[in-house]
Motif scaffolding. Structure first.
Motif, PDB file in Angstrom:
ATOM      1  N   PRO A  60      11.789  -7.915  10.939  1.00 28.22           N
ATOM      2  CA  PRO A  60      10.714  -7.051  10.451  1.00 28.22           C
ATOM      3  C   PRO A  60       9.706  -7.805   9.586  1.00 28.22           C
ATOM      4  O   PRO A  60       8.490  -7.619   9.737  1.00 28.22           O
ATOM      5  N   ARG A  61      10.173  -8.657   8.695  1.00 28.50           N
ATOM      6  CA  ARG A  61       9.270  -9.420   7.842  1.00 28.50           C
ATOM      7  C   ARG A  61       8.368 -10.331   8.665  1.00 28.50           C
ATOM      8  O   ARG A  61       7.164 -10.442   8.405  1.00 28.50           O
ATOM      9  N   ARG A  75       4.249 -10.250   9.022  1.00 28.63           N
ATOM     10  CA  ARG A  75       3.399 -11.419   8.768  1.00 28.63           C
ATOM     11  C   ARG A  75       2.529 -11.736   9.981  1.00 28.63           C
ATOM     12  O   ARG A  75       1.359 -12.111   9.836  1.00 28.63           O
ATOM     13  N   PHE A  76       3.091 -11.569  11.179  1.00 31.50           N
ATOM     14  CA  PHE A  76       2.313 -11.826  12.390  1.00 31.50           C
ATOM     15  C   PHE A  76       1.109 -10.884  12.461  1.00 31.50           C
ATOM     16  O   PHE A  76      -0.021 -11.312  12.727  1.00 31.50           O
ATOM     17  N   LYS A 112       1.598 -10.998   0.366  1.00 30.04           N
ATOM     18  CA  LYS A 112       2.848 -10.656  -0.312  1.00 30.04           C
ATOM     19  C   LYS A 112       2.865  -9.187  -0.711  1.00 30.04           C
ATOM     20  O   LYS A 112       3.856  -8.475  -0.482  1.00 30.04           O
ATOM     21  N   ASP A 113       1.764  -8.716  -1.275  1.00 26.48           N
ATOM     22  CA  ASP A 113       1.687  -7.318  -1.690  1.00 26.48           C
ATOM     23  C   ASP A 113       1.777  -6.383  -0.490  1.00 26.48           C
ATOM     24  O   ASP A 113       2.451  -5.346  -0.560  1.00 26.48           O
ATOM     25  N   ARG A 114       1.095  -6.745   0.617  1.00 28.94           N
ATOM     26  CA  ARG A 114       1.127  -5.885   1.807  1.00 28.94           C
ATOM     27  C   ARG A 114       2.512  -5.861   2.436  1.00 28.94           C
ATOM     28  O   ARG A 114       2.970  -4.818   2.912  1.00 28.94           O
ATOM     29  N   CYS A 156       3.284  -1.630  10.584  1.00 32.37           N
ATOM     30  CA  CYS A 156       2.384  -2.704  11.012  1.00 32.37           C
ATOM     31  C   CYS A 156       0.998  -2.170  11.350  1.00 32.37           C
ATOM     32  O   CYS A 156      -0.009  -2.847  11.124  1.00 32.37           O
ATOM     33  N   ALA A 157       0.932  -0.950  11.882  1.00 28.90           N
ATOM     34  CA  ALA A 157      -0.367  -0.347  12.205  1.00 28.90           C
ATOM     35  C   ALA A 157      -1.161   0.025  10.967  1.00 28.90           C
ATOM     36  O   ALA A 157      -2.368   0.270  11.048  1.00 28.90           O
TER      37      ALA A 157
END
Length: 266
Positions: free
Chosen positions: A110-111, A115-116, A129-131, A164-165
């Protein structure tokens, strides 16, 4: 840096700022087949709007046009103030989109998926990092952030896809059949999540063929064979389609509307 301008073209279509989505006479043809047949509707900013109909009714085709993925054959439309025909890239930068098929990478964690997509959405690296922390907390996936995505239950993968959306803070979130194939409890939890997002001011446009889910929407459009058969609040549609039936549901209303459309006796 590319600067996109808001819709300024001449048109009689309502372009007031309270509309997150507005389309008029939208049409999509594939050869001689009419998938979407000159539909018109509007969505207020900050509302949960349902787009209902059976499989093959034109829901996914419409949502792909509104997301700037598929070019309409005719008609006009705007999403978040941008023209879906002449400014599709601007539309894509302003919206979030979750397809009915899981589209993340199952061999990433998931991480890593988050990031992708931060890179895909061009989110400034300084805020990554915050997101990441925000999405992991929002989706309640922090404890499994380093597990392979393929190992997560379907409902958890859906939460990840939805998170992610949302990474780039979209104004409008499109959800195409987000609860297809999941159990009723997961569906309920997912809709609780959607309502939380709407309370934060995000406009939610959701397609579904589950009529019971539409009761969570403030307004809905019912579509069949590419045409709008009803557009109103769920309660008003039920009352209009099923007068004198206090226990009627949206399923009952949809059947009644389809029966009238086909000219059959009820």
């Amino acid at each position: 840096m590319t600067v996109f301008r808001k819709w300024t073209g001449d048109s009689s279509m309502n372009r007031s700022t309270d509309k997150a989505i507005a389309v008029r006479n939208l049409e999509k043809r594939f050869g001689s087949f009419v998938a979407v047949d000159r539909i018109s509707f509007a969505v207020q900013r900050g509302e949960i709007f349902g787009f209902l109909g059976p499989n093959g009714s034109g829901k996914s085709t419409t949502i792909r046009m509104l997301c700037g993925i598929l070019k309409p054959t005719d008609g006009e439309g705007q999403v978040a103030g941008y023209d879906i025909i002449t400014q599709p890239e601007a539309v894509k930068q302003t919206i979030g989109y979750m397809s009915q098929r899981f589209s993340l990478y199952e061999d990433l964690t998931p991480r890593e998926n988050i990031r992708f997509y931060l890179g895909i959405y061009n989110v400034p690296a300084g805020s990554w990092k915050d997101r990441i922390d925000w999405v992991l907390d929002l989706t309640r996936l922090r404890e499994v952030r380093n597990a392979l995505t393929r190992s997560l239950p379907p409902g958890w993968r859906q939460r990840l896809a939805l998170g992610c959306a949302l990474l780039h803070s979209p104004e409008v979130l499109f959800l195409d059949e987000p609860t297809a194939g999941v159990d009723p409890i997961t569906r309920r939890h997912f809709w609780d999540f959607i309502r939380r997002l709407a309370m934060e001011g995000i406009t939610i446009f959701v397609t579904t063929h589950y009529m019971d889910e539409a009761r969570y929407c403030e307004n809905i459009v019912m579509l069949n064979e590419g045409r709008i058969v009803a557009a109103d609040s769920p309660e008003n549609i039920i009352q209009t389609a099923c007068p004198g039936r206090p226990g009627a549901t949206l399923d009952d209303a949809f059947v009644a509307l389809m029966t009238r459309k086909s000219g059959k006796n009820s």
